[in-house]
Design an enzyme around this catalytic site. Sequence first.
Site, PDB file in Angstrom:
ATOM      1  N   TYR A  40      37.376  27.821   4.378  1.00  0.00           N
ATOM      2  CA  TYR A  40      37.127  29.022   4.333  1.00  0.00           C
ATOM      3  C   TYR A  40      37.634  30.065   5.024  1.00  0.00           C
ATOM      4  O   TYR A  40      38.231  31.363   4.701  1.00  0.00           O
ATOM      5  CB  TYR A  40      35.467  29.347   4.055  1.00  0.00           C
ATOM      6  CG  TYR A  40      35.187  28.818   2.716  1.00  0.00           C
ATOM      7  CD1 TYR A  40      35.005  29.665   1.619  1.00  0.00           C
ATOM      8  CD2 TYR A  40      34.963  27.507   2.371  1.00  0.00           C
ATOM      9  CE1 TYR A  40      34.615  29.102   0.371  1.00  0.00           C
ATOM     10  CE2 TYR A  40      34.598  26.915   1.299  1.00  0.00           C
ATOM     11  CZ  TYR A  40      34.581  27.966   0.267  1.00  0.00           C
ATOM     12  OH  TYR A  40      34.127  27.433  -1.267  1.00  0.00           O
ATOM     13  N   GLU A  85      28.185  24.280  -2.452  1.00  0.00           N
ATOM     14  CA  GLU A  85      29.063  22.984  -2.251  1.00  0.00           C
ATOM     15  C   GLU A  85      28.304  21.873  -1.648  1.00  0.00           C
ATOM     16  O   GLU A  85      28.530  20.663  -1.895  1.00  0.00           O
ATOM     17  CB  GLU A  85      30.413  23.116  -1.704  1.00  0.00           C
ATOM     18  CG  GLU A  85      31.271  24.031  -2.691  1.00  0.00           C
ATOM     19  CD  GLU A  85      32.512  24.760  -2.385  1.00  0.00           C
ATOM     20  OE1 GLU A  85      32.953  24.549  -1.194  1.00  0.00           O
ATOM     21  OE2 GLU A  85      32.912  25.844  -3.234  1.00  0.00           O
ATOM     22  N   ARG A 140      44.009  16.131 -10.625  1.00  0.00           N
ATOM     23  CA  ARG A 140      43.687  16.989 -11.808  1.00  0.00           C
ATOM     24  C   ARG A 140      42.388  16.534 -12.229  1.00  0.00           C
ATOM     25  O   ARG A 140      41.951  15.496 -12.040  1.00  0.00           O
ATOM     26  CB  ARG A 140      44.742  16.727 -13.008  1.00  0.00           C
ATOM     27  CG  ARG A 140      46.099  17.070 -12.846  1.00  0.00           C
ATOM     28  CD  ARG A 140      46.179  18.688 -12.927  1.00  0.00           C
ATOM     29  NE  ARG A 140      47.624  18.819 -12.770  1.00  0.00           N
ATOM     30  CZ  ARG A 140      48.390  18.963 -11.715  1.00  0.00           C
ATOM     31  NH1 ARG A 140      47.627  18.815 -10.739  1.00  0.00           N
ATOM     32  NH2 ARG A 140      49.586  19.318 -11.849  1.00  0.00           N
ATOM     33  N   SER A 153      37.634  15.001 -18.005  1.00  0.00           N
ATOM     34  CA  SER A 153      36.485  14.898 -18.354  1.00  0.00           C
ATOM     35  C   SER A 153      36.112  13.551 -18.827  1.00  0.00           C
ATOM     36  O   SER A 153      37.028  12.631 -19.247  1.00  0.00           O
ATOM     37  CB  SER A 153      36.195  15.745 -19.880  1.00  0.00           C
ATOM     38  OG  SER A 153      36.134  17.118 -19.412  1.00  0.00           O
ATOM     39  N   PHE A 190      39.725  23.706 -19.344  1.00  0.00           N
ATOM     40  CA  PHE A 190      40.576  22.872 -18.531  1.00  0.00           C
ATOM     41  C   PHE A 190      41.697  23.804 -17.814  1.00  0.00           C
ATOM     42  O   PHE A 190      42.327  24.417 -18.219  1.00  0.00           O
ATOM     43  CB  PHE A 190      41.293  21.922 -19.689  1.00  0.00           C
ATOM     44  CG  PHE A 190      40.372  20.883 -20.184  1.00  0.00           C
ATOM     45  CD1 PHE A 190      39.169  20.611 -19.903  1.00  0.00           C
ATOM     46  CD2 PHE A 190      40.852  20.190 -21.281  1.00  0.00           C
ATOM     47  CE1 PHE A 190      38.275  19.533 -20.402  1.00  0.00           C
ATOM     48  CE2 PHE A 190      40.097  19.423 -22.108  1.00  0.00           C
ATOM     49  CZ  PHE A 190      38.818  19.244 -21.541  1.00  0.00           C
TER      50      PHE A 190
HETATM   51  C1  HEM Z   1      39.990  26.915  -7.199  1.00  0.00           C
HETATM   52  C2  HEM Z   1      37.967  30.724  -5.933  1.00  0.00           C
HETATM   53  C3  HEM Z   1      38.193  29.314  -1.405  1.00  0.00           C
HETATM   54  C4  HEM Z   1      40.838  25.560  -2.682  1.00  0.00           C
HETATM   55  C5  HEM Z   1      39.553  28.061  -7.454  1.00  0.00           C
HETATM   56  C6  HEM Z   1      39.258  28.707  -8.563  1.00  0.00           C
HETATM   57  C7  HEM Z   1      38.426  29.846  -7.914  1.00  0.00           C
HETATM   58  C8  HEM Z   1      38.671  29.879  -6.904  1.00  0.00           C
HETATM   59  C9  HEM Z   1      38.177  31.075  -8.843  1.00  0.00           C
HETATM   60  C10 HEM Z   1      39.598  28.367  -9.899  1.00  0.00           C
HETATM   61  C11 HEM Z   1      38.384  27.531 -10.720  1.00  0.00           C
HETATM   62  C12 HEM Z   1      38.539  27.217 -11.835  1.00  0.00           C
HETATM   63  O1  HEM Z   1      39.259  26.162 -11.930  1.00  0.00           O
HETATM   64  O2  HEM Z   1      38.220  27.647 -12.949  1.00  0.00           O
HETATM   65  C13 HEM Z   1      37.866  30.652  -4.448  1.00  0.00           C
HETATM   66  C14 HEM Z   1      37.112  31.817  -3.764  1.00  0.00           C
HETATM   67  C15 HEM Z   1      37.039  31.278  -2.444  1.00  0.00           C
HETATM   68  C16 HEM Z   1      37.856  30.061  -2.381  1.00  0.00           C
HETATM   69  C17 HEM Z   1      36.555  33.188  -4.267  1.00  0.00           C
HETATM   70  C18 HEM Z   1      36.647  31.930  -1.123  1.00  0.00           C
HETATM   71  C19 HEM Z   1      35.597  32.773  -1.097  1.00  0.00           C
HETATM   72  C20 HEM Z   1      38.697  28.105  -1.282  1.00  0.00           C
HETATM   73  C21 HEM Z   1      39.155  27.391  -0.332  1.00  0.00           C
HETATM   74  C22 HEM Z   1      39.739  26.346  -0.589  1.00  0.00           C
HETATM   75  C23 HEM Z   1      39.896  26.444  -1.905  1.00  0.00           C
HETATM   76  C24 HEM Z   1      38.677  27.557   1.265  1.00  0.00           C
HETATM   77  C25 HEM Z   1      40.647  25.174   0.381  1.00  0.00           C
HETATM   78  C26 HEM Z   1      41.035  25.277   1.460  1.00  0.00           C
HETATM   79  C27 HEM Z   1      40.777  25.533  -4.069  1.00  0.00           C
HETATM   80  C28 HEM Z   1      41.368  24.795  -4.776  1.00  0.00           C
HETATM   81  C29 HEM Z   1      41.203  24.912  -6.214  1.00  0.00           C
HETATM   82  C30 HEM Z   1      40.575  26.190  -6.218  1.00  0.00           C
HETATM   83  C31 HEM Z   1      42.345  23.622  -4.432  1.00  0.00           C
HETATM   84  C32 HEM Z   1      41.820  24.564  -7.355  1.00  0.00           C
HETATM   85  C33 HEM Z   1      43.188  24.839  -7.582  1.00  0.00           C
HETATM   86  C34 HEM Z   1      44.323  24.179  -8.521  1.00  0.00           C
HETATM   87  O3  HEM Z   1      43.988  23.773  -9.419  1.00  0.00           O
HETATM   88  O4  HEM Z   1      45.357  24.697  -8.234  1.00  0.00           O
HETATM   89  N1  HEM Z   1      38.752  28.582  -6.248  1.00  0.00           N
HETATM   90  N2  HEM Z   1      38.224  29.651  -3.832  1.00  0.00           N
HETATM   91  N3  HEM Z   1      39.405  27.422  -2.299  1.00  0.00           N
HETATM   92  N4  HEM Z   1      40.326  26.588  -5.008  1.00  0.00           N
HETATM   93 FE1  HEM Z   1      39.237  27.995  -4.393  1.00  0.00          FE
END
Ligand code: HEM
Length: 390
Positions: free
Chosen positions: A98, A140, A204, A207, A382
């Site tokens: 974060y 989490e 990925r 389900s 998805f």
């Molecule tokens: C996915 C928000 C912090 C890594 C997501 C998604 C959102 C989100 C909206 C998409 C969810 C979905 O699939 O519908 C946020 C917010 C954060 C945050 C608001 C901070 C306040 C982080 C951090 C990491 C991270 C700290 C890792 C260092 C990821 C990854 C995905 C993801 C790897 C899936 C990405 C993908 O499919 O390419 N996050 N996130 N996120 N987030 Fe975060």
Amino acid sequence: MLSEKSRPVIEATLPVIAGRIDEITPKFYRRLFAAHPELMDGMFSRANQQNGTQQRALAGSIAAFATHLLAHPGTLPEAVLARIANKHTSLGIPESGYPIVYEHLFAAIAEDLGEAVTPEVADAWTEVYWLMADALIKLEKGLYAQQANGEMWTKWRVTAKEAAGAGSVTFRLTPADSTPVTRATPGQYVSVRVRLADGLRQARQYSLSDSVDSLTERVFTTKLDEGGEVSPFLHGSVNVGDVVELSNPYGDIELDDSDAPIVLATAGIGCTPSASILQSLAQQVSGRRVLVLHAEQRAENWALEGQMRSAVDRLPNAELQLWLEEAATGVDAETGFMDLNGIELPAGAKVYLCGPLPFMRSIRSQAISAGIPATDIHYEVFGPDVWLAA
Ligand code: HEM
């Protein structure tokens, strides 16, 4: 809750920040991956970075979160946070990520907006970021703590690879080591992590389509995405006897244990979570009223037809209605897209949707017009949920 000091600043700057999201996010991810290339190895999806969907989802969700704080002071958008927290935990996102995301996101905002980002503006948005981050971190931690093991990834061996409708394959896997297994619930998914031909690991979410409560088997069904990275690898290169890495099961779709009627409305490969929900209702020989509505382009594409029809047959109060874009002789189906006109949705029903976004938008608004409260409509997207951010 947002402080009185920050509230007017967020109110004044939200339109500007929201309007610049498409410019800020590429700058953010460029910075993030330049400083931490390891985040692309098994955590972020390279394909989603290339098509831009994940970029919009993350930054858009912060703007949506700020909008919620202004409109509903003292509350949090629980459903949105739960969806993100489940996705994060399925990828093993650590709390230590974060501050890293914060650093590069705020550097990107400063780069994009220049002097408009006064210390006052930076402070107010820092508050929004950490309100959201702290809420996610808390959820989490809770999700990680529910697991039977403290591992992010465990090894599973493929025991069967079965064709499941044109273009889809069902994988059955058994634990490849003695790590304790978490019992999943119907509608949940696992992340599947594989090493691609160029050496990069990619994960990925799929389900669970069958045996969700088993401690010795995981089953998921995947449709081939021709232009994708992971499904072509799974379909082409992963065979019986091979080992892949799976996360513990996650996902915020939950089948309540009330007697309320259930409507499962799905399209295409979106049938996988509803197939596992149906399976578990059939195992309990549930007396609940269950309406299964499914849409396919062509009859032969329906991935879990046999399993779903057999579950419906075993349930005393279940009915199935199929829609096909291309009519097929001998198949009892309506022609065209799914349409709830003429379908009697049972009063008090809980509705579960899964399929492409335009399908879910259309069915959700039809269900709302038919009198189903929005809070009784659940959905699984998805891929990155750009609907969340909209
Ligand atoms: C996915 C928000 C912090 C890594 C997501 C998604 C959102 C989100 C909206 C998409 C969810 C979905 O699939 O519908 C946020 C917010 C954060 C945050 C608001 C901070 C306040 C982080 C951090 C990491 C991270 C700290 C890792 C260092 C990821 C990854 C995905 C993801 C790897 C899936 C990405 C993908 O499919 O390419 N996050 N996130 N996120 N987030 Fe975060």
